[in-house]
Design a protein around this motif. Structure first.
Motif, PDB file in Angstrom:
ATOM      1  N   ARG A  14     -85.451 -58.845  41.728  1.00  0.00           N
ATOM      2  CA  ARG A  14     -84.515 -59.996  42.082  1.00  0.00           C
ATOM      3  C   ARG A  14     -83.130 -59.848  41.564  1.00  0.00           C
ATOM      4  NH1 ARG A  14     -88.928 -65.034  41.551  1.00  0.00           N
ATOM      5  NH2 ARG A  14     -89.960 -64.415  43.866  1.00  0.00           N
ATOM      6  N   ASP A  17     -81.582 -57.412  43.469  1.00  0.00           N
ATOM      7  CA  ASP A  17     -80.739 -57.973  44.895  1.00  0.00           C
ATOM      8  C   ASP A  17     -79.749 -58.910  44.606  1.00  0.00           C
ATOM      9  OD1 ASP A  17     -82.799 -56.606  46.352  1.00  0.00           O
ATOM     10  OD2 ASP A  17     -84.193 -58.418  46.420  1.00  0.00           O
ATOM     11  N   ALA A  18     -79.678 -59.695  43.386  1.00  0.00           N
ATOM     12  CA  ALA A  18     -78.738 -60.562  43.129  1.00  0.00           C
ATOM     13  C   ALA A  18     -77.334 -59.621  43.167  1.00  0.00           C
ATOM     14  CB  ALA A  18     -78.953 -61.432  42.042  1.00  0.00           C
ATOM     15  N   LEU A  20     -76.865 -56.659  43.839  1.00  0.00           N
ATOM     16  CA  LEU A  20     -76.539 -56.227  45.355  1.00  0.00           C
ATOM     17  C   LEU A  20     -75.630 -56.981  46.156  1.00  0.00           C
ATOM     18  CD1 LEU A  20     -76.897 -53.349  46.949  1.00  0.00           C
ATOM     19  CD2 LEU A  20     -78.783 -54.282  47.689  1.00  0.00           C
ATOM     20  N   GLU A  21     -76.037 -58.315  45.899  1.00  0.00           N
ATOM     21  CA  GLU A  21     -75.159 -59.319  46.983  1.00  0.00           C
ATOM     22  C   GLU A  21     -73.682 -59.554  46.353  1.00  0.00           C
ATOM     23  OE1 GLU A  21     -77.010 -63.219  47.411  1.00  0.00           O
ATOM     24  OE2 GLU A  21     -78.963 -62.362  48.057  1.00  0.00           O
ATOM     25  N   LEU A  22     -73.669 -59.509  45.007  1.00  0.00           N
ATOM     26  CA  LEU A  22     -72.300 -59.390  44.618  1.00  0.00           C
ATOM     27  C   LEU A  22     -71.639 -58.305  44.840  1.00  0.00           C
ATOM     28  CD1 LEU A  22     -73.069 -60.465  40.705  1.00  0.00           C
ATOM     29  CD2 LEU A  22     -71.882 -61.880  42.441  1.00  0.00           C
ATOM     30  N   GLU A  24     -71.898 -56.444  47.571  1.00  0.00           N
ATOM     31  CA  GLU A  24     -71.509 -56.660  49.254  1.00  0.00           C
ATOM     32  C   GLU A  24     -70.478 -57.737  49.440  1.00  0.00           C
ATOM     33  OE1 GLU A  24     -75.385 -57.499  50.684  1.00  0.00           O
ATOM     34  OE2 GLU A  24     -75.899 -55.052  50.825  1.00  0.00           O
ATOM     35  N   SER A  25     -70.353 -58.441  48.733  1.00  0.00           N
ATOM     36  CA  SER A  25     -69.214 -59.627  48.733  1.00  0.00           C
ATOM     37  C   SER A  25     -67.889 -59.236  48.102  1.00  0.00           C
ATOM     38  CB  SER A  25     -69.692 -60.988  47.915  1.00  0.00           C
ATOM     39  OG  SER A  25     -69.614 -60.848  46.567  1.00  0.00           O
ATOM     40  N   ARG A  26     -67.748 -57.974  47.570  1.00  0.00           N
ATOM     41  CA  ARG A  26     -66.543 -57.311  47.167  1.00  0.00           C
ATOM     42  C   ARG A  26     -66.126 -56.181  47.786  1.00  0.00           C
ATOM     43  NH1 ARG A  26     -69.004 -60.590  43.197  1.00  0.00           N
ATOM     44  NH2 ARG A  26     -67.414 -61.330  41.447  1.00  0.00           N
TER      45      ARG A  26
END
Length: 280
Positions: A14, A17-18, A20-22, A24-26
């Motif tokens: 988890r 994944d968190a 990874l989200e950061l 992908e948002s940059r």
């Protein structure tokens, strides 16, 4: 935190994944929060965050810079192995490709290369070592072995600019028709690491390619080392009757799919596509 503590693996997944989200948002080169800040943000321990980040660094998605922090890594280079219309051509990889010549000489083929090119060990080949760059960044080291008899007068300029296969066709009358290529994992040596600007023993992809002309004669044998942090392999799988109608179904096991999964369902075929090197 030990891996046998209940929930540890899930917490790390988890956390990964968190982060990874950061990512992908940059955009490439953007900073992400420090490990301490991520611990507070995600509500997990420092070892859990560090394990997740280590995995993303190894995957080439994050870059650690000592004393500066962590940054989103450059985007990986993408290239299709087979074009969308299933033609035999190899589409150009993403980015602006260029070459820097490292070595260029004529020598005897020797036993191993002679076997590859189906020629006498005493016959001459042109040996070329070149550094391949994408948008100015080192991406791969290529070692080319070309039948010297096929390329009289081959120049350094032909090896540093443009498409080599176009030069072979237009300048030397050699019409490349097909190639067989193998890919396997490896690590870079100290010398390769220096050229590719990565740490020694970094993961890499080893490509071996044998190219033949329209008469079936071997023209070129190449082995190349590509940066593992900037390259990946992707396959496209086609499922259903359309694949059968196109005549693409093959018997036997399909890599990555357990045998028997489609025993009672639709046939499966694969038209392989990959993020691999450009065809010289």
């Amino acid at each position: 935190m030990a891996d046998d503590v209940p929930g540890t693996v899930l917490k790390r997944e988890r956390a990964r994944d968190a982060v990874l989200e950061l990512i992908e948002s940059r955009s490439p080169g953007d900073a992400i929060p420090s490990e301490r800040a991520l611990c507070t943000l995600l509500g997990v321990s420092r070892p859990t965050v560090r394990a997740a980040i280590d995995e993303l660094v190894a995957a080439g998605l994050l870059v650690r810079e000592h004393g500066r922090g962590m940054f989103v890594a450059p985007e990986k280079i993408t290239q299709e192995l087979v074009s969308a219309d299933l033609a035999l051509g190899v589409p150009q990889a993403a980015g602006a490709w260029s070459s820097r010549l490292l070595e260029f000489t004529t020598l005897q083929a020797g036993a191993r290369v002679g076997r590859k090119l189906r020629m006498s060990p005493a016959e001459e080949i042109v040996y070329v070592a070149r550094l391949r760059l994408v948008d100015g960044a080192p991406m791969a080291i290529e070692h080319l072995h070309i039948r010297a008899a096929f390329v009289p007068g081959l120049s350094a300029h032909e090896l540093e600019s443009g498409d080599l296969y176009e030069h072979l066709r237009d300048t030397h009358g050699v019409h490349v028709h097909e190639a067989v290529q193998a890919i396997e994992p490896t690590v870079v040596t100290r010398a390769e690491a220096r050229l590719l600007e990565v740490p020694e023993l970094s993961p890499a992809l080893l490509f071996e390619r044998l190219t033949s002309d329209t008469a079936g004669r071997p023209v070129e044998y190449v082995h190349s080392v590509y940066r593992g942090d900037r390259y990946r392999i992707v396959s496209r799988l086609a499922l259903g009757p359309a694949a059968a109608a196109a005549g693409l179904v093959r018997d036997g096991h399909h890599p990555g799919i357990p045998p028997g999964d489609f025993a009672h369902g639709d046939p499966i075929s694969s038209s392989t596509r990959g993020d691999i090197q450009s065809g010289s």
